[in-house]
Design a protein around this motif. Structure first.
Motif, PDB file in Angstrom:
ATOM      1  N   THR A  70     -36.503  -5.045 -23.987  1.00  0.00           N
ATOM      2  CA  THR A  70     -36.540  -4.901 -22.399  1.00  0.00           C
ATOM      3  C   THR A  70     -36.132  -3.743 -22.308  1.00  0.00           C
ATOM      4  OG1 THR A  70     -36.897  -7.166 -22.452  1.00  0.00           O
ATOM      5  CG2 THR A  70     -35.844  -5.824 -20.002  1.00  0.00           C
ATOM      6  N   GLU A  71     -36.504  -2.602 -21.545  1.00  0.00           N
ATOM      7  CA  GLU A  71     -35.112  -1.220 -21.293  1.00  0.00           C
ATOM      8  C   GLU A  71     -34.586  -2.068 -20.333  1.00  0.00           C
ATOM      9  OE1 GLU A  71     -38.406   1.541 -19.606  1.00  0.00           O
ATOM     10  OE2 GLU A  71     -39.064   1.476 -22.340  1.00  0.00           O
ATOM     11  N   ILE A  72     -33.702  -1.653 -20.718  1.00  0.00           N
ATOM     12  CA  ILE A  72     -32.195  -1.648 -20.145  1.00  0.00           C
ATOM     13  C   ILE A  72     -31.369  -0.307 -19.394  1.00  0.00           C
ATOM     14  CG2 ILE A  72     -31.374  -4.175 -20.191  1.00  0.00           C
ATOM     15  CD1 ILE A  72     -29.176  -2.454 -22.112  1.00  0.00           C
ATOM     16  N   GLU A  89     -24.129  -3.119 -17.940  1.00  0.00           N
ATOM     17  CA  GLU A  89     -25.816  -3.080 -17.894  1.00  0.00           C
ATOM     18  C   GLU A  89     -27.002  -4.113 -17.175  1.00  0.00           C
ATOM     19  OE1 GLU A  89     -26.006  -3.977 -22.267  1.00  0.00           O
ATOM     20  OE2 GLU A  89     -25.301  -2.313 -23.316  1.00  0.00           O
ATOM     21  N   VAL A  90     -27.772  -3.540 -16.724  1.00  0.00           N
ATOM     22  CA  VAL A  90     -28.878  -3.715 -16.407  1.00  0.00           C
ATOM     23  C   VAL A  90     -30.871  -3.762 -16.208  1.00  0.00           C
ATOM     24  CG1 VAL A  90     -27.357  -3.603 -14.249  1.00  0.00           C
ATOM     25  CG2 VAL A  90     -28.699  -1.724 -14.312  1.00  0.00           C
ATOM     26  N   ARG A  91     -31.017  -4.738 -16.428  1.00  0.00           N
ATOM     27  CA  ARG A  91     -32.257  -4.151 -16.702  1.00  0.00           C
ATOM     28  C   ARG A  91     -33.002  -3.330 -15.252  1.00  0.00           C
ATOM     29  NH1 ARG A  91     -35.549  -8.938 -18.504  1.00  0.00           N
ATOM     30  NH2 ARG A  91     -34.123 -10.685 -19.088  1.00  0.00           N
ATOM     31  N   GLN A  92     -34.023  -1.931 -16.775  1.00  0.00           N
ATOM     32  CA  GLN A  92     -34.452  -1.113 -15.488  1.00  0.00           C
ATOM     33  C   GLN A  92     -35.991  -1.905 -14.374  1.00  0.00           C
ATOM     34  OE1 GLN A  92     -35.970   2.391 -17.557  1.00  0.00           O
ATOM     35  NE2 GLN A  92     -34.242   2.194 -18.761  1.00  0.00           N
ATOM     36  N   ASP A  93     -36.472  -2.840 -14.807  1.00  0.00           N
ATOM     37  CA  ASP A  93     -37.235  -3.467 -14.039  1.00  0.00           C
ATOM     38  C   ASP A  93     -36.698  -3.826 -12.499  1.00  0.00           C
ATOM     39  OD1 ASP A  93     -36.822  -5.087 -15.434  1.00  0.00           O
ATOM     40  OD2 ASP A  93     -38.368  -5.929 -16.089  1.00  0.00           O
ATOM     41  N   ASP A  94     -35.931  -4.674 -12.890  1.00  0.00           N
ATOM     42  CA  ASP A  94     -35.055  -5.648 -12.642  1.00  0.00           C
ATOM     43  C   ASP A  94     -33.613  -6.321 -12.160  1.00  0.00           C
ATOM     44  OD1 ASP A  94     -34.448  -8.004 -10.490  1.00  0.00           O
ATOM     45  OD2 ASP A  94     -35.205  -9.403 -11.953  1.00  0.00           O
ATOM     46  N   PRO A  95     -32.542  -5.320 -11.548  1.00  0.00           N
ATOM     47  CA  PRO A  95     -31.178  -5.139 -11.407  1.00  0.00           C
ATOM     48  C   PRO A  95     -30.640  -5.745 -10.912  1.00  0.00           C
ATOM     49  CG  PRO A  95     -32.278  -3.678 -10.041  1.00  0.00           C
ATOM     50  CD  PRO A  95     -33.505  -3.763 -10.969  1.00  0.00           C
ATOM     51  N   GLY A  96     -31.217  -7.054 -10.703  1.00  0.00           N
ATOM     52  CA  GLY A  96     -30.521  -8.505 -10.114  1.00  0.00           C
ATOM     53  C   GLY A  96     -30.076  -7.817  -9.365  1.00  0.00           C
ATOM     54  N   GLU A  97     -29.105  -8.456  -8.537  1.00  0.00           N
ATOM     55  CA  GLU A  97     -28.512  -7.880  -7.379  1.00  0.00           C
ATOM     56  C   GLU A  97     -27.518  -6.773  -7.031  1.00  0.00           C
ATOM     57  OE1 GLU A  97     -25.205 -11.304  -6.579  1.00  0.00           O
ATOM     58  OE2 GLU A  97     -26.994 -13.081  -7.162  1.00  0.00           O
TER      59      GLU A  97
END
Length: 714
Positions: free
Chosen positions: A190-192, A243-251
């Motif tokens: 998964t891209e982050i 580190e965060v997901r590129q498609d879904d950085p969450g909060e």
């Protein structure tokens, strides 16, 4: 053609010619037979062949103490072997064998013989080894030996020259997929974004202030701690904050992050599930290999490799880890272009097949998301024994409460007590005495606060289960023994402790086979020394639904053709144990110790006061049971659990859409006066257990709403 490819082609051509000579020599050896002696000559007995074998063994091991060399050559061989093979030896296992030898012949200094040795390097993940021949000349001063060879770098590989060494480059092999139900890919690349302060973007007097601003944008608890790390790092360092997901950085507020001066977002890939934190406690996480992992890998893991650090990713690392692609070259270290002599493509690791249903797992995690005490939800498909969801709440802090916790199960255990009573000859319609309190050897036991008055006195055994009357079941303790309870528990899948190896860490419960007095009275209602995990209680419910003891399957055996081999990187659809800051793509590794069980001294309570109630050989061994559950017994247990929903403490589940719901609620007194909430339920081909660590209001009021939300949402 590039110079490297041309050199490699030349090297390969020479090997082909040498191989042809070896093949021809082998034919000559086959012809050296004497019919009168009954077959081929015994080549191994010849001293020149024994010398060649000894040299081959020395080349294989790198130990030249017994090699057929002069003392001076032995030292030279040791030094040059370490130098030439230094990079390659830790990566590929090797063997060297004699594949041809000549007859002896006269030479000026005595007798001589020639032999061909074949090097074989075992390429991981590939059926094709890297092989090449070398030749050795052996000389003996007199007939019978000893035969000695003259050391040459050419014995290690062709075309090394005076300075050449074998250098190796590795390209990481894609990690095997983690699969769920219906072969769905659960974990994949998964891209982050690696988010942090890049100190080269700022003047030194800005480092601390901007680091604090970034930490505040990420809602860190201690922004100064991150700023201190930034200041302490090198002047050109990039200090990762999270580190965060590129498609879904969450909060994480990415807009606020981008407005911080000096922030850098570095793209990378991580092995992640469909949502942030998906089944982390079970599946674990993948991260950069630590020095310890690298040191213990015998060369299989290199610095920078991504490996399993926790959970199933770590347990099954050898299965999931791909095989690297290799490029072996002869390097002279003089600025010349290396001569490429061997390449292999990366090979994907084998898939890890699990039984998790992605939708149910996500739902279970959503149901537990707001729990501020350790909690868990486990769902099992009774018809197959496959675990469809195994979620632990956020307060479990990375510990798999779902599969590893050890808590008294409270009144959910009463279905086991009921089975023992049925086997003693009792029936659901038999009358039992439910009193307000019961004295057992000087200890007073009571029903849960708010127990309905109209269910006191003489009631049926079925009503005692539906209303969860403690005293009624305790009054029947003389009908059964601790061994009877243990046998009933075994029939329903509880009580196997940690003795079952199913490919994942688990605890399936424990209880003593000998107990009496107050301890046995407590165990009748799931207290005392009875311990269970949510997985264990879901297994009990699944066994009742499936009408046989269920063994919970989470990891499935590999299938034929799982050996990987789909090639390159594009084929794929912090070890320090600290918790990442909010929005991190990596879960914590922290594993807090679970509370120990009560010894039975705490007074047990039960239920809420509210009226509405709020695979293989190992698997074969695990399925053996002394007293199997019968269809009649299962039907009666199902009937009693249905009464809990229609007329008892789980009435809140009566109008859940779909098949009829069967349930049993429970409240248990744990260690340090903690009260735990439980509920087990069956609906169609699904058995569910819910656990709430802080269940002070009773199982129906704390675990019940979570069960209802899960059943309605599935």
């Amino acid at each position: 053609m590039s110079r490297g490819r041309a050199q490699r082609a030349t090297w390969s051509a020479r090997l082909l010619r040498a191989s042809a000579l070896v093949a021809a020599g082998s034919l000559l050896l086959v012809a050296c037979t004497d019919p009168d002696d009954g077959g081929p000559e015994t080549v191994e007995a010849q001293p020149e062949v024994a010398a060649a074998d000894a040299l081959a063994e020395a080349l294989t091991t790198g130990d030249f103490a017994a090699a057929p060399l002069s003392e001076e050559d032995r030292q030279l061989a040791t030094e040059q072997t370490e130098t030439v093979l230094g990079e390659l030896a830790p990566v590929l296992p090797r063997t060297v064998a004699v594949t041809w030898s000549s007859s002896t012949y006269d030479e000026e200094d005595g007798l001589a013989a020639d032999a061909a040795l074949t090097w074989t390097w075992d390429v991981p993940g590939s059926d094709e080894d890297w092989t090449y021949p070398v030749s050795v000349h052996l000389v003996a001063a007199q007939e019978g030996g000893p035969y000695l060879a003259t050391w040459s770098r050419d014995l290690l590989a062709p075309d090394l020259g005076e300075e050449g060494v074998l250098a190796v480059e590795q390209s990481p092999g894609p990690r095997g997929h983690v699969l769920g139900a219906d072969e769905e890919v659960l974990v994949t690349n998964t891209e982050i974004f690696r988010v942090g302060i890049d100190k080269t973007y700022l003047d030194s007097d800005q480092w601390e202030d901007q680091a604090i601003k970034l930490a505040e944008a990420l809602d860190f608890d201690d922004p100064q701690a991150y700023a201190d790390r930034v200041v302490a790092a090198g002047d050109r360092a990039f200090v990762v904050a999270t580190e965060v997901r590129q498609d879904d950085p969450g909060e994480v507020d990415m807009e606020a992050v981008r407005q911080v001066n000096g922030v850098n977002l570095v793209s990378a890939e991580r092995q992640l599930g469909p949502t942030a934190g998906f089944a982390d406690e079970i599946l674990g996480r993948v991260g950069e290999a630590t020095a310890e992992i690298i040191d213990n890998s015998d060369g299989a893991v290199q610095q920078g490799d991504q490996v399993g650090l926790s959970g199933l990713q770590r347990v099954h690392e050898d299965t999931l880890r791909g095989f690297p692609g290799l490029t072996v070259s002869i390097s002279t270290g003089e600025g010349d272009e290396p001569t490429e002599v061997f390449t292999s493509e990366p090979v994907r690791g084998q898939p890890l097949r699990t039984t998790l249903d992605a939708d149910l797992q996500v739902l279970a995690e959503q149901v537990l998301a707001d729990q501020d005490s350790p909690s868990a939800l486990v769902a099992i498909q009774p018809s197959t024994g496959e675990v469809r969801a195994a979620a632990s709440g956020p307060a479990s802090e990375g510990w798999s409460t779902a599969t590893l916790a050890q808590y008294p199960p409270g009144s959910t255990f009463k279905v086991i007590t009921l089975l023992a009573l049925l086997r003693s000859g009792m029936e659901l319609g038999d009358s039992v005495d439910c009193v307000e309190s019961l004295n057992v050897n000087g200890r007073e036991f009571e029903n849960y606060p708010g127990y309905p008055d109209d269910s006191l006195g003489d009631i049926t055994l079925e009503e005692a289960i539906a209303q969860s009357c403690n005293t009624a079941l305790m009054n029947q303790r003389d009908q059964i023994s601790a061994a009877d309870l243990a046998s009933a528990a075994e029939s329903l899948g509880l009580g196997r402790g940690d003795s079952v190896d199913l490919g994942y860490p688990l605890f399936l419960g424990s209880l003593p086979e000998q107990a009496e007095g107050t301890q046995f009275a407590a165990e009748v209602i799931g207290q005392g020394q009875v311990l269970a995990s949510p997985l264990a209680m879901a297994t009990v419910a699944a066994s009742i639904a499936g009408e046989e003891r269920i063994t919970p399957q989470l990891v499935l055996p590999a299938e034929e053709g799982d050996g990987g081999g789909d090639g390159g990187e594009d084929a794929s659809p912090s070890e320090d144990g600290t918790q990442p800051e909010d929005g991190s793509a990596e879960p914590t590794d922290a594993e807090p110790t679970e509370p120990s069980a009560t010894d039975g001294s705490a007074e047990p309570t039960d239920e809420s006061a509210t009226d509405d109630g709020a695979t293989d050989d190992a698997t074969d061994d695990a399925d053996e049971v002394a007293t199997p559950l019968t269809h009649t017994e299962a039907t009666l247990l199902q009937q009693a659990m249905r009464a809990v929903v229609t007329d008892g403490t789980a009435r809140a589940l009566r109008d859940v859409p779909g098949d009829d719901v069967l349930a049993k609620t429970g409240t248990a007194e744990g260690a340090e006066d903690a009260t735990h909430g439980w509920m087990i339920a069956i609906q169609g081909d699904l058995a569910v257990a819910v656990f709430v660590g802080d269940g002070g209001r009773g199982g129906a009021a704390t675990a019940g709403p979570l069960m209802e939300e899960f059943l309605r949402g599935r």
